[in-house]
Design a protein around this motif. Structure first.
Motif, mmCIF file in Angstrom:
data_model
loop_
_atom_site.group_PDB
_atom_site.id
_atom_site.type_symbol
_atom_site.label_atom_id
_atom_site.label_comp_id
_atom_site.label_asym_id
_atom_site.label_seq_id
_atom_site.Cartn_x
_atom_site.Cartn_y
_atom_site.Cartn_z
ATOM 1 N N SER A 275 0.817 -1.217 0.000
ATOM 2 C CA SER A 275 0.000 0.000 0.000
ATOM 3 C C SER A 275 0.853 1.270 0.000
ATOM 4 O O SER A 275 0.342 2.355 -0.266
ATOM 5 C CB SER A 275 -0.944 0.002 1.206
ATOM 6 O OG SER A 275 -0.204 -0.052 2.407
ATOM 7 N N ARG A 276 2.146 1.151 0.294
ATOM 8 C CA ARG A 276 3.058 2.285 0.263
ATOM 9 C C ARG A 276 4.118 2.112 -0.823
ATOM 10 O O ARG A 276 5.228 2.667 -0.715
ATOM 11 C CB ARG A 276 3.718 2.477 1.619
ATOM 12 C CG ARG A 276 2.759 2.997 2.679
ATOM 13 C CD ARG A 276 3.447 3.200 4.000
ATOM 14 N NE ARG A 276 2.606 3.909 4.951
ATOM 15 C CZ ARG A 276 2.624 5.222 5.137
ATOM 16 N NH1 ARG A 276 3.475 5.974 4.448
ATOM 17 N NH2 ARG A 276 1.834 5.789 6.015
ATOM 18 N N SER A 277 3.794 1.344 -1.835
ATOM 19 C CA SER A 277 4.755 1.061 -2.901
ATOM 20 C C SER A 277 4.307 1.687 -4.211
ATOM 21 O O SER A 277 3.183 1.455 -4.658
ATOM 22 C CB SER A 277 4.915 -0.453 -3.081
ATOM 23 O OG SER A 277 5.420 -1.065 -1.924
ATOM 24 N N HIS A 278 5.209 2.450 -4.839
ATOM 25 C CA HIS A 278 4.969 2.881 -6.210
ATOM 26 C C HIS A 278 5.210 1.696 -7.140
ATOM 27 O O HIS A 278 6.114 0.894 -6.913
ATOM 28 C CB HIS A 278 5.925 4.011 -6.590
ATOM 29 C CG HIS A 278 5.762 5.246 -5.765
ATOM 30 N ND1 HIS A 278 4.549 5.861 -5.558
ATOM 31 C CD2 HIS A 278 6.679 5.993 -5.096
ATOM 32 C CE1 HIS A 278 4.721 6.929 -4.802
ATOM 33 N NE2 HIS A 278 5.999 7.032 -4.498
ATOM 34 N N MET A 279 4.416 1.598 -8.177
ATOM 35 C CA MET A 279 4.520 0.457 -9.083
ATOM 36 C C MET A 279 4.653 0.932 -10.522
ATOM 37 O O MET A 279 4.057 1.946 -10.908
ATOM 38 C CB MET A 279 3.287 -0.434 -8.971
ATOM 39 C CG MET A 279 3.031 -1.007 -7.584
ATOM 40 S SD MET A 279 4.346 -2.112 -7.022
ATOM 41 C CE MET A 279 4.344 -3.350 -8.311
ATOM 42 N N GLY A 280 5.386 0.172 -11.306
ATOM 43 C CA GLY A 280 5.532 0.491 -12.715
ATOM 44 C C GLY A 280 5.384 -0.741 -13.582
ATOM 45 O O GLY A 280 5.582 -1.874 -13.121
ATOM 46 N N TRP A 281 4.987 -0.515 -14.811
ATOM 47 C CA TRP A 281 4.943 -1.563 -15.836
ATOM 48 C C TRP A 281 5.879 -1.151 -16.975
ATOM 49 O O TRP A 281 5.846 0.006 -17.425
ATOM 50 C CB TRP A 281 3.541 -1.755 -16.394
ATOM 51 C CG TRP A 281 2.603 -2.502 -15.508
ATOM 52 C CD1 TRP A 281 1.672 -1.981 -14.660
ATOM 53 C CD2 TRP A 281 2.475 -3.922 -15.390
ATOM 54 N NE1 TRP A 281 0.987 -2.990 -14.018
ATOM 55 C CE2 TRP A 281 1.453 -4.192 -14.456
ATOM 56 C CE3 TRP A 281 3.129 -5.005 -15.982
ATOM 57 C CZ2 TRP A 281 1.063 -5.486 -14.097
ATOM 58 C CZ3 TRP A 281 2.749 -6.294 -15.636
ATOM 59 C CH2 TRP A 281 1.733 -6.523 -14.704
ATOM 60 N N PHE A 282 6.664 -2.106 -17.431
ATOM 61 C CA PHE A 282 7.566 -1.915 -18.561
ATOM 62 C C PHE A 282 7.397 -3.093 -19.512
ATOM 63 O O PHE A 282 6.827 -4.118 -19.135
ATOM 64 C CB PHE A 282 9.028 -1.836 -18.080
ATOM 65 C CG PHE A 282 9.339 -0.599 -17.291
ATOM 66 C CD1 PHE A 282 9.007 -0.507 -15.946
ATOM 67 C CD2 PHE A 282 9.963 0.477 -17.881
ATOM 68 C CE1 PHE A 282 9.291 0.636 -15.208
ATOM 69 C CE2 PHE A 282 10.253 1.633 -17.159
ATOM 70 C CZ PHE A 282 9.907 1.699 -15.822
ATOM 71 N N THR B 57 1.200 5.593 -8.473
ATOM 72 C CA THR B 57 1.732 5.930 -7.159
ATOM 73 C C THR B 57 0.935 5.243 -6.066
ATOM 74 O O THR B 57 -0.160 4.715 -6.312
ATOM 75 C CB THR B 57 1.667 7.443 -6.925
ATOM 76 O OG1 THR B 57 0.280 7.841 -6.926
ATOM 77 C CG2 THR B 57 2.407 8.204 -8.018
ATOM 78 N N TRP B 58 1.502 5.253 -4.854
ATOM 79 C CA TRP B 58 0.720 4.692 -3.750
ATOM 80 C C TRP B 58 -0.189 5.729 -3.132
ATOM 81 O O TRP B 58 -1.167 5.387 -2.464
ATOM 82 C CB TRP B 58 1.624 4.048 -2.706
ATOM 83 C CG TRP B 58 2.487 4.989 -1.908
ATOM 84 C CD1 TRP B 58 3.767 5.350 -2.178
ATOM 85 C CD2 TRP B 58 2.148 5.639 -0.681
ATOM 86 N NE1 TRP B 58 4.234 6.197 -1.217
ATOM 87 C CE2 TRP B 58 3.271 6.390 -0.268
ATOM 88 C CE3 TRP B 58 1.002 5.674 0.128
ATOM 89 C CZ2 TRP B 58 3.287 7.162 0.894
ATOM 90 C CZ3 TRP B 58 1.014 6.432 1.292
ATOM 91 C CH2 TRP B 58 2.143 7.166 1.650
ATOM 92 N N THR B 59 0.100 7.009 -3.295
ATOM 93 C CA THR B 59 -0.760 8.082 -2.814
ATOM 94 C C THR B 59 -1.666 8.532 -3.951
ATOM 95 O O THR B 59 -1.258 8.635 -5.097
ATOM 96 C CB THR B 59 0.071 9.270 -2.341
ATOM 97 O OG1 THR B 59 0.912 9.713 -3.419
ATOM 98 C CG2 THR B 59 0.935 8.884 -1.165
#
Length: 122
Positions: free
Chosen positions: A30-37, A52-54
């Protein structure tokens, strides 16, 4: 340790849809930014999108804007990539990643999944 596991790839016809999932363990999702590549043979890794997590807020690479959507379910520690109107040039291995920034730069991410193959047939 931190683990990311992607799923949902496969073979799809031009114009079709797929939804990829990425389950994260070993950190506070819940506090992790995530990306897709994504990465196609002979090409550099390409930014698809990030969340973003926020907020959360999302950003996308130019080649997928308007066709792909990223979302997250913090209760399931999962981030999704909904892909619509798929084109042959979307064929690639798709990776999810997590890090301190929701960035288009793959170098900003600390942990990566193993990838899932998406093939769009023409």
């Amino acid at each position: 340790q931190v683990q990311l596991v992607e799923s949902g790839g496969g073979l799809v016809p031009v114009g079709g849809s797929l939804r990829l999932s990425c389950v994260v363990s070993g950190r506070t999702f819940s506090r992790s930014h995530m990306g897709w590549f994504r990465q196609a043979p002979g090409r550099e890794r390409e930014f698809v999108g990030a969340i973003t997590w926020t907020g959360p807020t999302t950003s996308y690479g130019d080649s997928v804007k308007g066709r792909f959507t990223i979302s997250r379910d913090n209760a399931k520690n999962t981030v999704y990539l909904q892909m619509n109107s798929l084109k042959p040039e979307d064929t690639a291995i798709y990776y999810c990643a997590t890090g301190p920034w929701a960035s288009g730069d793959p170098g900003k991410y600390d942990y990566w999944g193993q990838g899932t193959q998406v093939t769009v047939s023409s």
